[in-house]
Design an enzyme around this catalytic site. Structure first.
Site, mmCIF file in Angstrom:
data_model
loop_
_atom_site.group_PDB
_atom_site.id
_atom_site.type_symbol
_atom_site.label_atom_id
_atom_site.label_comp_id
_atom_site.label_asym_id
_atom_site.label_seq_id
_atom_site.Cartn_x
_atom_site.Cartn_y
_atom_site.Cartn_z
ATOM 1 N N GLY A 1 11.383 139.892 134.631
ATOM 2 C CA GLY A 1 10.273 139.983 135.567
ATOM 3 C C GLY A 1 9.351 138.778 135.475
ATOM 4 C CG ASP B 1 11.228 135.636 138.327
ATOM 5 O OD1 ASP B 1 10.946 136.699 137.740
ATOM 6 O OD2 ASP B 1 11.559 135.608 139.521
ATOM 7 C CD GLU C 1 4.568 136.656 144.048
ATOM 8 O OE1 GLU C 1 4.447 135.750 144.905
ATOM 9 O OE2 GLU C 1 5.650 136.935 143.502
HETATM 10 C C1 GLC Z 1 9.174 137.769 141.377
HETATM 11 C C2 GLC Z 1 8.558 138.240 140.068
HETATM 12 C C3 GLC Z 1 9.158 139.578 139.686
HETATM 13 C C4 GLC Z 1 8.963 140.561 140.829
HETATM 14 C C5 GLC Z 1 9.481 140.010 142.162
HETATM 15 C C6 GLC Z 1 9.089 140.859 143.348
HETATM 16 O O1 GLC Z 1 10.546 137.537 141.247
HETATM 17 O O2 GLC Z 1 8.751 137.309 139.057
HETATM 18 O O3 GLC Z 1 8.578 140.056 138.509
HETATM 19 O O4 GLC Z 1 9.566 141.769 140.542
HETATM 20 O O5 GLC Z 1 8.962 138.722 142.372
HETATM 21 O O6 GLC Z 1 7.695 141.007 143.419
#
Ligand code: GLC
Length: 421
Positions: free
Chosen positions: A157, A159, A388
């Site tokens: 999560g 990335d 975000e």
């Molecule tokens: C990005 C984030 C990830 C999340 C996704 C959708 O890839 O790093 O944690 O789940 O976006 O929001």
């Protein structure tokens, strides 16, 4: 603010699941859904349960719950179903994401106004969530160390965290072929991972696909095996909460197994503690070395029921970070050379992580720090909207706008905490 947050949730609602935001992320993401359900639960419990029910409906036979479910085709996202090639009727990716659904379901159950509805859903969901947790320890901890590895940065999560840099260098880029990224046409490229990182992300996907997504093979075949304290903490906390709820619902077998997994995990977390930083660090399983990178993964570890003195030390660590930024908690230490306040997981503040840290600190009685973190969340949104993620020094809104889990966390935080003045 709550009205506005509810509007974000309903704009991103696709009926039985939500998209994280229109355009940039047009499908269902695993941990986004689990955390977003907490926001829905404050005004529509039925819809909140449905969010997680939809996620679990796409669980694989081996127990894994995938990271993305591609409910509807959308050309605006790369890598789409044809790159993953997992062969599912409703396509999914072949990797997973932080298993926070267990925590979310238990919290929703505890707070439910409609107890009969909660009882029905929790009884149906606990066996599935428990099977997912067992999948982790079976497939991602084959040596039974008590800690699981992630095999792709997208699983964590977080990335493009600095935590993966050294290990990621060992992932090749050759033979990947050409592709066109779509994320950089929806969001500012300076806020996103680099092209070099994207090649490695895709190399790993192609590697796992060549093994037919067989989870009995993926772990040992992966050149990237990272034990992330934040990820493990989420898994441990979910096992712990599932154990408690299963006992209440008279599901003794699940309760005993989940308790054993959580206890073993808590004990194993000690290996990741760093006296130097006063927080936990990642472990690179391929080298057996700790990763000397002071990121938020080792702070998020407070979400697990770790020993009290560790939680207090983490609170002190956050207090030090507060000296060098305006808004807690930065995803990387602002004094470290790799810090980048705009670039995704290399510095910005994420409300979902703040929420889990605050919850862990609350369990440990660190209420002053909880007040500081939760009020910083609200100040950020007041200043810069439901982005975000945000720059921890300037509050600049980054990445996608009108973001589901950011809005859900605002609803959850405003309903849960007394904010510090
Ligand atoms: C990005 C984030 C990830 C999340 C996704 C959708 O890839 O790093 O944690 O789940 O976006 O929001």
């Amino acid at each position: 603010m709550i009205q506005h947050a509810r509007q974000v949730l309903s704009d991103n609602d696709r009926g039985t699941y939500t998209v994280p935001t229109h355009g940039l992320y047009p499908f269902q993401w695993n941990w986004d859904s689990a955390l977003s359900a907490l926001g829905f639960a404050h005004f529509n419990e039925d819809r909140a349960w449905t969010e997680i029910e939809t996620l679990l409906a796409h669980q694989w036979d081996d127990g894994m719950v995938p990271h993305i479910i591609f409910h509807q085709p959308d050309d605006g996202y790369f890598p789409g179903p044809e790159v993953w090639g997992t062969g599912r009727d409703v396509p999914t990716t072949g990797i997973t994401q932080p298993p926070v659904a267990g925590f979310a379901v238990c919290r929703m159950y505890d707070r439910a106004r409609d107890k009969a509805l909660a009882d029905k859903h929790a009884r149906a969901m606990l066996p599935k969530i428990h099977a997912w947790h067992q999948w982790f320890y079976r497939c991602r901890d084959p040596q039974a160390t008590g800690l699981v590895a992630v095999l792709h940065p997208w699983e964590t999560g977080r990335d493009n965290s600095v935590d993966w840099d050294a290990a990621f260098e060992r992932v090749p880029t050759d033979g990947v072929g050409t592709f066109t990224r779509r994320d950089t046409s929806h969001a500012n490229p300076a806020h996103r991972p680099t092209d070099e990182q994207y090649k490695r992300y895709i190399w790993l996907v192609q590697k796992f696909r060549s093994l037919s997504w067989d989870n009995t093979k993926l772990h040992d075949a992966s050149p990237f095996q990272i034990v992330d304290p934040g990820f493990n903490a989420i898994l441990i906390r979910s096992c712990h909460d599932v154990a408690t709820l299963a006992a209440r619902l008279d599901m003794p077998e699940i309760a005993a197994e989940a308790r054993a997994m959580a206890d073993k995990g808590v004990a194993a977390m000690e290996q990741l503690w760093s006296e130097k930083w006063g927080q936990y660090l990642c472990l690179d399983r391929t080298t057996g070395m700790q990763v000397d990178s002071p990121s938020i993964g080792g702070i998020l570890a407070v979400f697990a029921p770790i020993p009290k003195e560790r939680a207090v030390a983490i609170s002190q660590r956050i207090a030090k970070l507060a000296e060098v930024c305006e808004y807690l908690v930065p995803s990387h230490d602002p004094t470290a050379p790799e810090f980048d306040g705009l670039r995704y997981w290399r510095g910005p503040v994420w409300l979902i992580v703040n929420y889990m840290i605050a919850d862990g600190l609350e369990q440990a009685g660190e209420t002053r720090m909880v007040g500081r973190i939760t009020s910083d969340c609200v100040r950020l949104i007041e200043t810069s909207g439901f982005a975000e993620y945000h720059d921890p020094i300037t509050a600049e809104p980054c990445g996608g706008a009108h973001f589901t889990w950011t809005a859900a966390m605002v609803i959850e935080i405003l309903n849960t905490y007394e904010l510090a003045a």
